[in-house]
Design an enzyme around this catalytic site. Structure first.
Site, PDB file in Angstrom:
ATOM      1  N   ASP A   4      -1.454   4.059  -0.040  1.00 56.06           N
ATOM      2  CA  ASP A   4      -2.224   3.129  -0.735  1.00 56.06           C
ATOM      3  C   ASP A   4      -1.720   2.398  -2.016  1.00 56.06           C
ATOM      4  OD1 ASP A   4      -4.338   1.696  -2.183  1.00 56.06           O
ATOM      5  OD2 ASP A   4      -5.656   3.478  -2.340  1.00 56.06           O
ATOM      6  N   LYS A  40      -6.631  -6.450  -7.719  1.00 55.56           N
ATOM      7  CA  LYS A  40      -6.000  -5.935  -9.058  1.00 55.56           C
ATOM      8  C   LYS A  40      -4.823  -6.674  -9.316  1.00 55.56           C
ATOM      9  CE  LYS A  40      -7.895  -1.276  -8.000  1.00 55.56           C
ATOM     10  NZ  LYS A  40      -9.031  -1.273  -9.008  1.00 55.56           N
ATOM     11  N   TRP A  81      -8.573   8.292  -6.695  1.00 58.56           N
ATOM     12  CA  TRP A  81      -8.362   7.311  -5.402  1.00 58.56           C
ATOM     13  C   TRP A  81      -7.919   8.021  -4.357  1.00 58.56           C
ATOM     14  CZ3 TRP A  81     -11.814   3.669  -5.058  1.00 58.56           C
ATOM     15  CH2 TRP A  81     -12.084   2.969  -5.985  1.00 58.56           C
TER      16      TRP A  81
END
Length: 362
Positions: free
Chosen positions: A173, A197, A103
């Site tokens: 993030d 999530k 990511w």
């Protein structure tokens, strides 16, 4: 209701049963207004109350200091990968990205197409088994910001300690670990997280940023890609993902009812310890894929000794009611995502299944 699955999906992921049941009860008639929350206008007082309450609860749970704002945006974290450099990376500057896995790499690749970037730190030498230490992060004099990925969902690694980079903006993030533990928001200038999530369903992305970061976006940007557009309108510039924000508000209330982030962190430690102990106590039958000091509270990755054994593990786990244990397609192996809403009982069942599988196959 039939027995619920042991849901270890990485995202969209488990939601608290209490939240699902409340949403079910309110689905057709939201608080006596004769309409579903999915049907009401985003300009209505009912939705404005949901929006305001969710923003307020987010600030309360995270202890967000004065001078920060909470926004609810769309497009997932992947859109933030582009919006951040578009808004904050100016000519003559370079954006530093700390590479910790897939990511972080995707965020860097998006920024490369917009302006100058550099790798401010990397765990590549360890195969991304380890998060770089704070003193291993390079802050250049012309750095526009430093970007980190708090938790790598695919690798199963997480920052145990966030870096202090001085006056350069720190952007993070937190998509896969927001609200799993207390965070000192004042260390950051800008946080963002996709909801699917740990916060709610897909469709909404949370941004928490200093007010100064949300003013005077570059004038050449499209309206929807400017942070000042959304800040000025309290996230109501265009039609928001009404139902997703509503579920986020219920999840935030659920976390508050459990005792807040301190209680959430204790529960998450207890849950993940069950599974990590099954890995560490297996004598090498199960191999953890992250160094102990960088292990995630949210995504536990592990391997078995052969492809055949891993296929058998997945088949038997699915037959036993476990969902989502197959590792990401890019890396394979196993992954158990133990987000806030995954019950302790599910983690206990998985640990016991792993021990029994080893007994029969070790």
């Amino acid at each position: 209701m039939t027995k619920r699955a042991y849901n270890f999906n990485a995202g969209p992921a488990a939601l608290p049963l209490d939240v699902l049941q409340q949403a079910q009860a309110e689905f057709v008639d939201y608080r006596g207004i004769g309409m579903s929350i999915m049907e009401i206008s985003h300009r209505s007082k009912e939705y404005e109350q949901v929006n305001d309450e969710a923003q307020s609860l987010m600030k309360e749970l995270l202890g967000v200091p004065n001078g920060y704002e909470v926004l609810f945006l769309q497009g997932g974290a992947s859109t933030q990968f582009a919006m951040i450099p578009m808004n904050y990376l100016q000519q003559g500057q370079a954006a530093g990205y700390v590479l910790t896995g897939s990511w972080a790499d995707k965020a860097l690749k998006e920024a490369k197409g917009i302006g100058e970037t550099y790798v401010a730190g990397t765990g590549e030498a360890s195969g991304f088994r380890r998060i770089p230490a704070p003193n291993e992060i390079e802050v250049r004099p012309n750095a526009a910001y430093i970007h980190i990925t708090s938790n790598e969902t695919i690798a199963g690694s997480q920052y145990a300690e966030y870096p202090d980079i001085g006056s350069v903006p720190l952007i993070a993030d937190l998509s896969s670990d927001i609200l799993c533990r207390p965070v000192d928001v004042s260390k950051f200038d800008f946080l963002y997280a996709g909801a699917q999530k740990n916060l709610g369903p897909s469709g909404v992305t949370v941004v928490i940023a200093k007010e100064g970061m949300l003013k005077d976006s570059p004038k050449g940007l499209p309206t929807m890609l400017r942070y000042d557009t959304h800040a000025k309108s309290k996230s109501l510039y265009n039609t928001p993902p009404v139902y997703s924000v509503y579920i986020v508000s219920l999840v935030l209330k659920w976390i508050k009812g459990l005792g807040g982030l301190e209680a959430m962190e204790r529960l998450n430690h207890d849950k993940t310890k069950l599974i990590y102990d099954a890995i560490d106590g297996s004598g090498g039958f199960f191999e953890g894929l992250v160094d102990p000091g960088s292990r995630s509270l949210m995504n536990i990755t592990f391997a078995l000794g052969s492809d055949e054994l891993e296929k058998k593990f997945i088949q038997e786990a699915e037959a036993a009611g476990f969902v989502g244990l197959k590792g990401h397609r890019d890396v394979g192996h196993m992954r158990a995502s133990t987000y806030n809403a995954v019950p302790y009982e599910s983690c206990k069942a998985l640990a016991e299944f792993m021990q029994e599988f080893q007994r029969r196959n070790g």
